[in-house]
Design a protein around this motif. Structure first.
Motif, short mmCIF file in Angstrom:
data_model
loop_
_atom_site.label_atom_id
_atom_site.label_comp_id
_atom_site.label_asym_id
_atom_site.label_seq_id
_atom_site.Cartn_x
_atom_site.Cartn_y
_atom_site.Cartn_z
N HIS A 130 0.93 -1.39 0.09
CA HIS A 130 -0.11 -0.08 0.07
C HIS A 130 0.98 1.41 0.01
CE1 HIS A 130 -3.46 -2.16 0.55
NE2 HIS A 130 -2.86 -3.07 1.46
N SER A 131 0.30 2.24 -0.28
CA SER A 131 0.97 3.78 -0.10
C SER A 131 0.05 4.66 0.59
CB SER A 131 1.02 3.99 -1.74
OG SER A 131 2.06 3.00 -2.29
N CYS A 132 0.14 4.65 1.77
CA CYS A 132 -0.66 5.52 2.46
C CYS A 132 -0.02 6.83 2.45
CB CYS A 132 -0.57 5.22 3.99
SG CYS A 132 -1.36 3.46 4.38
N PHE B 60 0.36 9.37 4.02
CA PHE B 60 1.46 9.70 5.06
C PHE B 60 2.44 9.26 5.32
CE2 PHE B 60 -1.91 7.01 6.70
CZ PHE B 60 -1.06 6.34 7.42
N CYS B 61 2.81 7.89 4.66
CA CYS B 61 3.76 7.12 5.10
C CYS B 61 5.00 7.24 4.20
CB CYS B 61 3.33 5.61 4.88
SG CYS B 61 4.32 4.60 5.33
N GLN C 11 7.71 5.01 5.16
CA GLN C 11 7.96 3.94 6.29
C GLN C 11 9.31 3.83 6.91
OE1 GLN C 11 5.27 2.57 7.99
NE2 GLN C 11 6.80 1.97 9.68
N THR D 167 3.42 -3.66 7.92
CA THR D 167 2.28 -4.71 8.06
C THR D 167 2.97 -6.02 8.26
OG1 THR D 167 1.19 -3.19 6.65
CG2 THR D 167 0.29 -5.29 7.10
N ARG E 111 -2.16 -4.18 9.88
CA ARG E 111 -3.54 -3.45 9.21
C ARG E 111 -4.78 -4.26 9.44
NH1 ARG E 111 -2.85 -0.20 4.51
NH2 ARG E 111 -4.70 -1.44 3.52
N ARG F 198 -5.57 4.55 2.26
CA ARG F 198 -5.31 3.33 3.31
C ARG F 198 -5.70 2.14 2.41
NH1 ARG F 198 -2.13 2.48 7.22
NH2 ARG F 198 -3.68 1.21 8.24
S1 SF4 Z 1 1.52 3.00 6.96
FE1 SF4 Z 1 1.55 1.06 6.82
S2 SF4 Z 1 -0.06 0.00 5.54
FE2 SF4 Z 1 0.35 2.19 5.00
S3 SF4 Z 1 1.90 2.36 3.17
FE3 SF4 Z 1 2.99 2.63 5.43
S4 SF4 Z 1 3.46 0.41 6.10
FE4 SF4 Z 1 1.90 0.33 4.38
#
Ligand code: SF4
Length: 364
Positions: A21-23, A25-26, A28, A70, A103, A140
């Motif tokens: 996924h590519s949230c 805000f993220c 990582q 995740t 998640r 999300r």
């Molecule tokens: S916040 Fe979690 S689910 Fe979303 S892109 Fe980052 S690692 Fe993946």
């Protein structure tokens, strides 16, 4: 589970592992501050390094926590390899708990059986928001319904359930944050973390921000909203184990944080504001001078943000003296407040519960 002062956490950061996924805000790698290859040897080395500095698990609570990506979306062979090491330490009683975060859409009964077989105790779900519009705008890739289903499954399977909530995401507002926490409370998590959304470098949210399509909460607004959510959770007996992003070498304002309500001691702002609200609530009906005694470990909360909240109550009581003394015979999270007539112990926890019961925690 006992989260006391002798609770030690051995963090194993698993950055972006397996996450498709590519949230918005993220980033990582920025969040974890971790660039190492995480394999079973790394897990073993990390646990050993920490155990060398931690007193025995017989007299303390020691937990191995897989944070970051995740976890249950990682390649199953790798999951097993990482968990097997943690389980080995748990079975030999050198640690007490195994925790991981994932998640809502990577939980089902087969995954939970697999986690049970490795003696996992605590599962934290990054639910972030329970508003579908916010979830879509934040990229999300799961719904609020997924969070309800996963939470119920986790609880019914006997795991300790944690919720991670992010406030101020695209499309969010105070009302939605409050509703998210109220819905979270309905799912009866054992613990919760609250993070104000920050604009990090190299994220989609940075682009939105630079194009004026996203406005993060101000620090003041984030503190006010978090205070409200914190009180609701505490009043329901849910532990709030973290407020605000943990500072790491990789998370520094002006470097990886582009904008948003960052403060290195965000929790102190929330608790400090509540301390001062409690004091003001008590002294406002009298016109006498007061002395306040507080444990030295709590003084930074009372004086949070360069005494911003404390100076505020002093200003509101300008005709009276307010003297603060340290008294380490007092428990944490209480104060002794005295005037010429009487002395009272005020508990922050009781204040929060009373405010919640009397409906005084309003969305201001
Ligand atoms: S916040 Fe979690 S689910 Fe979303 S892109 Fe980052 S690692 Fe993946």
């Amino acid at each position: 589970m006992c989260l006391n002062k002798n609770h030690y956490i051995i963090p194993i950061f698993v950055p972006h592992e397996g996450c498709p996924h590519s949230c918005v805000f993220c980033n990582q790698n920025t969040i974890t501050g971790e660039r190492n290859v995480v394999d079973s040897q790394y897990v073993r080395d990390t646990i050993e390094t920490y155990l060398n500095t931690i007193p025995s698990a017989n007299t303390n609570t020691i937990e191995v926590s897989f944070y970051g990506g995740t976890f249950t979306a990682i390649n199953i062979t790798k999951q097993k390899a990482l968990l097997a090491v943690a389980q080995e330490y748990k079975l030999s009683s050198r640690i007490n708990y195994i925790r991981l975060s994932t998640r809502p859409d990577y939980i089902n009964k087969y995954i939970l059986e697999h986690l049970r077989s490795f003696d996992v105790d605590i599962i934290e779900l990054g639910i972030q928001s329970l508003d579908d519009d916010v979830l879509i705008k934040s990229g999300r890739g799961h719904t609020r319904q997924d969070a309800f289903i996963a939470s119920n499954l986790i609880r019914e399977s006997g795991f300790i359930l944690g919720h991670q909530i992010m406030i101020g995401l695209p499309g969010d507002n105070e009302e939605k944050d409050v509703k998210t926490v109220e819905d979270s409370i309905d799912m009866k998590p054992d613990l919760c973390r609250i993070y104000p959304a920050l604009v990090l470098k190299d994220t989609y949210m940075e682009r939105l921000f630079l194009q004026n399509k996203y406005e993060p909460y101000s620090l003041k607004r984030a503190v006010e909203v978090t205070k409200l959510l914190y009180c609701k959770l505490i009043a329901e007996g849910i532990k709030v184990i973290r407020i605000g992003l943990q500072t790491t070498d990789a998370i520094l304002p002006g470097r990886d944080i582009i904008a948003g309500p960052y403060h290195p001691a965000f929790r102190e702002l929330v608790e400090g504001s509540l301390y001062c609200q409690m004091i003001l609530d008590y002294i406002k009906s009298s016109d006498t001078n007061y002395s306040i005694a507080i444990n030295s470990k709590d003084i930074s909360k009372l004086y949070a943000n360069k005494k911003e909240f404390f100076n505020d109550i002093k200003q509101q009581c300008s005709t009276r003296k307010l003297v603060v003394n340290i008294d380490d015979s007092l428990q944490r999270s209480v104060i002794m407040i005295k005037n010429d007539e009487n002395a009272r112990i005020l508990s922050l926890n009781d204040f929060i519960i009373r405010q919640a019961k009397e409906g005084k925690i309003n969305n201001s």
